[in-house]
Design a protein around this motif. Structure first.
Motif, PDB file in Angstrom:
ATOM      1  N   CYS A  92       2.791   1.748   0.079  1.00 14.42           N
ATOM      2  CA  CYS A  92       2.155   1.109   1.235  1.00 14.42           C
ATOM      3  C   CYS A  92       2.455  -0.379   1.187  1.00 14.42           C
ATOM      4  N   VAL A  93       3.054  -0.876   2.259  1.00 14.00           N
ATOM      5  CA  VAL A  93       3.470  -2.280   2.265  1.00 14.00           C
ATOM      6  C   VAL A  93       2.283  -3.221   2.426  1.00 14.00           C
ATOM      7  N   ARG A  94       1.127  -2.669   2.753  1.00 15.05           N
ATOM      8  CA  ARG A  94      -0.016  -3.546   2.916  1.00 15.05           C
ATOM      9  C   ARG A  94      -0.880  -3.590   1.657  1.00 15.05           C
ATOM     10  N   CYS A 132       0.072   3.288   4.660  1.00 13.69           N
ATOM     11  CA  CYS A 132      -0.646   4.499   4.282  1.00 13.69           C
ATOM     12  C   CYS A 132      -1.668   4.792   5.376  1.00 13.69           C
ATOM     13  N   PRO A 133      -2.150   6.027   5.430  1.00 12.19           N
ATOM     14  CA  PRO A 133      -3.082   6.401   6.502  1.00 12.19           C
ATOM     15  C   PRO A 133      -4.274   5.458   6.594  1.00 12.19           C
ATOM     16  N   ARG A 134      -4.744   4.997   5.440  1.00 15.73           N
ATOM     17  CA  ARG A 134      -5.912   4.131   5.435  1.00 15.73           C
ATOM     18  C   ARG A 134      -5.604   2.773   6.072  1.00 15.73           C
ATOM     19  N   CYS A 135      -4.483   2.168   5.605  1.00 15.88           N
ATOM     20  CA  CYS A 135      -4.134   0.843   6.136  1.00 15.88           C
ATOM     21  C   CYS A 135      -3.690   0.923   7.594  1.00 15.88           C
ATOM     22  N   LYS A 136      -3.100   2.069   7.955  1.00 11.29           N
ATOM     23  CA  LYS A 136      -2.641   2.249   9.325  1.00 11.29           C
ATOM     24  C   LYS A 136      -3.800   2.128  10.301  1.00 11.29           C
ATOM     25  N   ASN A 137      -4.978   2.541   9.842  1.00  9.99           N
ATOM     26  CA  ASN A 137      -6.147   2.517  10.704  1.00  9.99           C
ATOM     27  C   ASN A 137      -6.983   1.259  10.545  1.00  9.99           C
TER      28      ASN A 137
ATOM     29  N   TYR B 119       1.834   8.833   6.552  1.00 11.49           N
ATOM     30  CA  TYR B 119       2.265   7.441   6.490  1.00 11.49           C
ATOM     31  C   TYR B 119       3.032   7.070   7.755  1.00 11.49           C
ATOM     32  N   GLU B 120       2.939   5.810   8.111  1.00  9.94           N
ATOM     33  CA  GLU B 120       3.803   5.281   9.163  1.00  9.94           C
ATOM     34  C   GLU B 120       5.027   4.703   8.468  1.00  9.94           C
ATOM     35  N   ILE B 121       6.097   5.480   8.407  1.00 11.33           N
ATOM     36  CA  ILE B 121       7.279   5.105   7.641  1.00 11.33           C
ATOM     37  C   ILE B 121       7.997   3.936   8.305  1.00 11.33           C
ATOM     38  N   GLN B 122       8.250   2.900   7.519  1.00 12.30           N
ATOM     39  CA  GLN B 122       8.935   1.728   8.070  1.00 12.30           C
ATOM     40  C   GLN B 122      10.330   1.570   7.499  1.00 12.30           C
ATOM     41  N   GLY B 123      10.563   2.151   6.350  1.00 10.16           N
ATOM     42  CA  GLY B 123      11.875   2.014   5.735  1.00 10.16           C
ATOM     43  C   GLY B 123      11.950   2.855   4.491  1.00 10.16           C
ATOM     44  N   ALA B 124      13.111   2.903   3.903  1.00  7.04           N
ATOM     45  CA  ALA B 124      13.276   3.730   2.727  1.00  7.04           C
ATOM     46  C   ALA B 124      14.323   3.122   1.821  1.00  7.04           C
ATOM     47  N   ARG B 125      14.200   3.458   0.582  1.00  3.50           N
ATOM     48  CA  ARG B 125      15.261   3.116  -0.340  1.00  3.50           C
ATOM     49  C   ARG B 125      15.530   4.324  -1.194  1.00  3.50           C
ATOM     50  N   ILE B 126      16.713   4.867  -1.044  1.00  8.39           N
ATOM     51  CA  ILE B 126      17.085   6.081  -1.760  1.00  8.39           C
ATOM     52  C   ILE B 126      18.262   5.741  -2.657  1.00  8.39           C
TER      53      ILE B 126
END
Lengths: 146, 146
Positions: A92-94, A132-137, B119-126
Motif C-alpha cells: 500500500c503506497v499510503r 489497500c482497501p482500507r486506505c482506498k476508503n 486493492y486499487e492497483i497503481q503499478g507493479a514491479r515484476i
DNA sequence: ATGCATGCAAACTCTTTGCAAACGC
DNA sequence: GCGTTTGCAAAGAGTTTGCATGCAT
C-alpha cells in the motif's frame, strides 16, 4: 522448531539469544519487517541489542538463502521475509503495509520466463503497488505506519 | 519528439538543456540506468552537470508519473525506466544487467490481483533474479558492470 | 580455551536539502 | 524581470565496518 535457526546450526554458526530472537521475529511476523522494525520489537527484551547485530544476522540469513529481501516499500528501507515460496506482495503506497497474495498463475509465469529467456531463475519479486482497501476508503488512521 | 519533455512542458515546468539531456538518455537507454549512470553518461557533454540535478529531475519525472523506479538490482542503487507498460524485468545477479521481458500472462495476473485483493492497483514491479545466459556459461568478462 | 558474535561508534554510500548564482520564460 | 533551476557543498538516512569485550561451543 524454527527452520531459520536450524539453518544457522547446519551452517556451523553459533546460536545466540539475539539470533534466536531475530529468527523468531522474522519467521512469525507477517508484516515483512525492516531491520529497524525487528530492532524495536526486540529492544524491550534485549535492552543492549545493537542495530548492527540485527543487520549482521539478516545478512547472514540472506547469504545462506534462508530469507529474501523485498527492497523498499516506499519507505526507503529494506524489507525482509522468511517465506521463500513464490508469491505476490501487495504494497500500500499510503500506509506502507505489505501483505502476501497467492495467485496460481505466477507459477506458469515463472515457468514461461525460465523457458523463453534462457536465464537460470534463482528468485523473484512480484510486487503490486496501490491503495489497500482500507486506505482506498480514506481510513488513513489506525494502520498508518509512518 | 520526446514524451518525457512534453510531459514536463505540459506541467508548466522549464525545459533546460540538462533536463532535455536527462530525458533523452532515459528514454533512449534500454539498460534501466541509475542516477549515477545518467550523470556519467552526460558529463562529457555537460562538464558542470551536478548529480543533484539528475536526482532532482528524476524525482520530478517520477512525481509526474512519467518514469518508474525499479529499486536496486543488487547494486544498492535506484534504477529508473521510462517504459510504463507492465512488463517483466530480468536481473542478472552476477553482472547486474537489467533486461525487459514480455509475457502476456502478467496481464491476467494483474486483473486477478485487482479483482481478488480489493486493492486499487497503481503499478507493479515484476522482477526475476538469476543468471543471464552469458553469466550462466561463465562469461563474466565483457558485460560485467562492476 | 578458542574464536565467533556482540555492541558501540565511526565510516561509507546513496540521496536530499539549502542557498546563491544563472537562466528559461 | 520574475521565479524556477542549477550546481556546489553540507546534511541526512540507511547500512556496513573495525575493534575490544563477551559468550557459545
Amino acid at each position: 522448531m524454527n527452520h531459520l535457526i536450524e539453518g544457522l546450526k547446519r551452517a556451523g554458526l553459533r546460536i545466540t539469544p539475539q539470533r534466536v530472537a531475530i529468527c523468531k521475529t522474522l519467521a512469525e511476523s507477517k508484516d515483512h519487517p525492516t531491520a529497524m522494525m525487528i530492532y524495536h520489537a526486540l529492544l524491550p527484551q534485549f535492552p543492549t541489542l545493537s542495530l548492527a547485530t540485527v543487520y549482521k544476522t539478516l545478512n547472514v540469513l540472506k547469504q545462506l538463502g534462508l530469507v529474501h529481501t523485498l527492497g523498499d516499500a516506499g519507505d526507503g528501507m529494506e524489507h525482509y521475509e522468511a517465506d521463500l515460496q513464490p508469491h505476490i506482495n501487495l504494497v500500500c503506497v499510503r500506509c506502507h503495509q505489505v501483505v502476501d497474495f497467492d495467485e496460481e498463475l505466477i507459477e506458469r509465469v515463472e515457468r514461461a520466463v525460465a523457458e523463453r529467456s534462457g536465464y537460470e531463475i534463482q528468485g523473484a519479486r512480484i510486487v503490486y503497488y496501490g491503495l489497500c482497501p482500507r486506505c482506498k476508503n480514506g481510513h488513513t488512521n489506525g494502520t498508518e505506519v509512518k
